[in-house]
Design an enzyme around this catalytic site. Structure first.
Site, short mmCIF file in Angstrom:
data_model
loop_
_atom_site.label_atom_id
_atom_site.label_comp_id
_atom_site.label_asym_id
_atom_site.label_seq_id
_atom_site.Cartn_x
_atom_site.Cartn_y
_atom_site.Cartn_z
N SER A 1 -10.28 -0.55 6.99
CA SER A 1 -9.64 -0.35 5.68
C SER A 1 -8.90 -1.56 5.11
O SER A 1 -8.46 -1.51 3.96
CB SER A 1 -8.67 0.82 5.74
OG SER A 1 -9.35 2.04 5.71
N LYS B 1 0.86 -1.18 0.00
CA LYS B 1 0.00 0.00 0.00
C LYS B 1 0.90 1.23 0.00
O LYS B 1 1.93 1.24 0.70
CB LYS B 1 -0.89 -0.02 1.24
CG LYS B 1 -1.92 1.11 1.30
CD LYS B 1 -2.83 0.98 2.53
CE LYS B 1 -3.91 2.05 2.55
NZ LYS B 1 -4.83 1.92 3.72
N SER C 1 -9.96 1.83 2.83
CA SER C 1 -9.09 2.65 2.03
C SER C 1 -8.04 1.85 1.26
O SER C 1 -7.46 2.37 0.30
CB SER C 1 -8.36 3.65 2.92
OG SER C 1 -7.47 2.99 3.79
#
Lengths: 484, 96
Positions: free
Chosen positions: A176, A77, A152
């Site tokens: 998330s 990420k 997210s």
């Protein structure tokens, strides 16, 4: 096909010299090139560095080194700092930011020999539940590219679902990891607060943030988490508790396991979602588990509690972006105040500004007690109720999300509707508990997630329970059409 | 609306955020929605509850020996700075 193999199977292939890490890395890089134009899961591709890292992994293996992640390709990420590689956090603010050091998660996986292919798209500063707030555009769900992958960590989830890497990393502040894992049909683990180091992980809400993993199965996630977790003196919230051999505990029998059913999770649950959760429960009963009904009366307040605490911490954390030391700077500032206001106004997107302002408001003079202090008190009520529940049960079981993946654009104009996506996941963050989501079936052809929540540091038990479910079912083996 | 335009202008100033005239009505509406939503917390009796700041009970801030562990890497760090001269960050004139 190589990309449909588990990490364990890939490690065997590498150990038996059926394939090299360089070949494996090329295979996944080719998949990114082929499929990412339709998904937008990636912000930065690091093909050259990946091939060099793969060659280094092959050399380490030739020198006699072993290890389950040695030579295995992954995607990080873009919230994790990567030395010498742009780390954008999905924001215009950091579009030009080249991290000067590696996050501990990045360093640990590097030393385990895992090969980074690139950095995944995400909601800006991890604020969002649909991956629509990214400066780099929305990520598409591989199961239906007109729909969101969740957020997210939407890029990481879409990449894991479309098998653009063997696994990916994520972060979970209010859901998330678990929510996008559910909406894309992969296994996602959010560990206990403090279990994985946050050094070099760009901060959103410091009393809630935790790093975790997306993988094709609980067994794969166990291998990765074992490498990621552990004490780090560079993170003041890192906990000095030994990391169990998660993979070794996967096969423990579940006979006598006490599974708690949270009344608050089932009240008003949509019928088809409820049917999937009940079917999953039947699997656990057939494996010898027992069920206990429990209630956390304060749990319905978890979303409003979160939307005071998280924005408050966000407004404080994001005050570091001042247009002076790093990040976006406006053109021709007329004075220092103008420099701050315009650099931040231009560098941050709409949702981030909304959260900073919410946080500024609840922390401001005259409102602090009514909002922030009150939210911290309700947070304790919720946490205490979880603690009481775990004196009676080994883990809690319920849905991960209220609905399957929704259409891009459907909820972006109403923040409160968007926030309610996390109604089942936020409780674990408020209480610092480990939790995971695993695929448990489909609604309208879209994957749905089963959530397991455990007491502090019960990752081993959660992974064991998830693995046993995946031995008895094959939902985790389903993949999106068109990405074979 | 639980927040007025003036409220939001004040919040934006405290947060050091420039908000355009075009954006302003959207924030007045959405921030009001959020404030109304979190107002549910006021219904809870918390008179006997201690506020919770950290999810792990008994967690204490660690102390470490006061020794230098970092090397000087200011050149590498300042490569990300928008404006640097002679190792110093440049900002608009602050003191006349």
């Amino acid at each position: 096909m190589l990309h449909s193999l588990s990490i364990g199977e890939l490690a065997d292939h590498l150990a038996e010299r059926k394939i090299s890490s360089v070949e494996l890395t090329r295979h996944f890089l080719a998949r990114i090139e082929r499929f990412d134009p339709s998904l937008n899961a990636m912000i930065t591709l690091t093909a050259e560095q990946a091939l060099a890292a793969a060659a280094a992994a092959d050399a380490r293996r030739a020198a006699g080194e072993r290890g389950p992640l040695l030579g295995i390709p992954l995607i990080h990420k873009d919230i994790f700092c990567t030395d010498g590689v742009r780390t954008s956090c999905g924001s215009r603010m950091l579009d030009n930011f080249v991290a000067p050091y590696d996050a501990t998660v990045v360093a640990r996986l590097k030393s385990a020999g895992a090969v980074m292919l690139g950095k995944a798209n995400m909601d800006e500063f991890a604020m969002g539940s649909s991956n629509e707030t990214s400066f780099y555009g929305p990520v598409k769900n591989p199961w239906d590219t007109t729909r969101v992958p969740g957020g997210s960590s939407g890029g990481s989830a879409a990449a894991a679902a479309a098998r653009l890497a063997a696994f990916s990393t994520g972060t979970d502040t209010g859901g998330s990891i678990r929510q996008p894992a559910a909406l894309t049909g992969v296994t996602g683990v959010k560990p206990t607060y403090g279990r994985v180091s946050r050094y070099g992980m760009i901060a959103f809400a410091s009393s809630l943030d935790q790093a975790g993993v997306f993988a094709g199965s609980a067994a794969d996630a166990a291998l990765v988490l074992e490498a990621m977790a552990g004490f780090d003196p560079n993170d003041s919230t890192s906990v000095d508790v030994p990391v169990p051999a998660y993979a070794a505990g996967l096969n423990a029998p579940l006979k006598g396991l006490k599974i708690g059913l949270l009344r608050e999770f089932f009240d008003g649950l949509e019928a088809r979602n409820a049917a999937l959760i009940e079917a999953a429960l039947d699997v656990y009963l057939s494996l010898g588990a027992e069920t206990v009904e429990v209630s956390l009366p304060s749990l319905p307040l978890s979303v409003p509690t979160y939307y005071v605490v998280a924005p408050a911490e966000c407004s404080s954390n994001l005050s570091r972006f001042d247009g002076v030391r790093f990040g976006h700077r406006c053109a021709d500032p007329k004075d220092l105040l103008d420099l701050y206001r315009r650099s931040r106004g231009e560098g941050f997107g709409a949702e981030v500004k909304r959260r900073i302002m919410t946080g500024t408001y609840v922390l401001s003079a005259g409102y602090f007690d009514a909002y922030y202090l009150q939210a911290q008190k309700v947070r304790r009520l919720i946490t205490d109720e979880f603690r009481t529940a775990f004196t009676r049960v080994d883990l809690l079981l319920g849905p991960t999300t209220p609905t399957p993946a929704f259409a891009i654009g459907a909820k972006i104009d109403d923040p409160v509707t968007m926030y309610l996506n996390d109604i089942y996941t936020i409780g674990a963050n408020l209480a610092g508990l480990p939790a995971l989501s695993l695929p448990c079936g489909f609604v309208d052809g879209l994957p749905m997630g089963l959530q397991l929540i455990g007491p502090h540091f019960a990752e081993e038990r959660l992974l064991n329970a998830a693995h046993q479910y995946q031995q008895a079912t094959d939902w985790h083996r389903h993949g999106p059409r068109g990405f074979e | 609306m639980s927040l007025t335009r003036q409220d939001v202008e004040k919040i934006a100033h405290l947060a050091r955020l420039s908000i355009t005239d075009q954006e302003m009505p959207v924030y007045v509406t959405s921030l009001s929605r959020i404030v109304d939503f979190v107002a549910a917390l006021a219904q809870v009796d918390t008179s006997a509850v201690q506020p919770m700041a950290h999810p792990l009970d008994g967690q204490r801030q660690r102390l470490r020996p006061d020794v230098v562990t970092e090397t000087d890497r200011h050149e590498k760090y300042q490569r990300n700075a928008p404006s640097v001269q002679a190792g110093l960050y440049l900002v608009p004139r602050v003191i006349e």
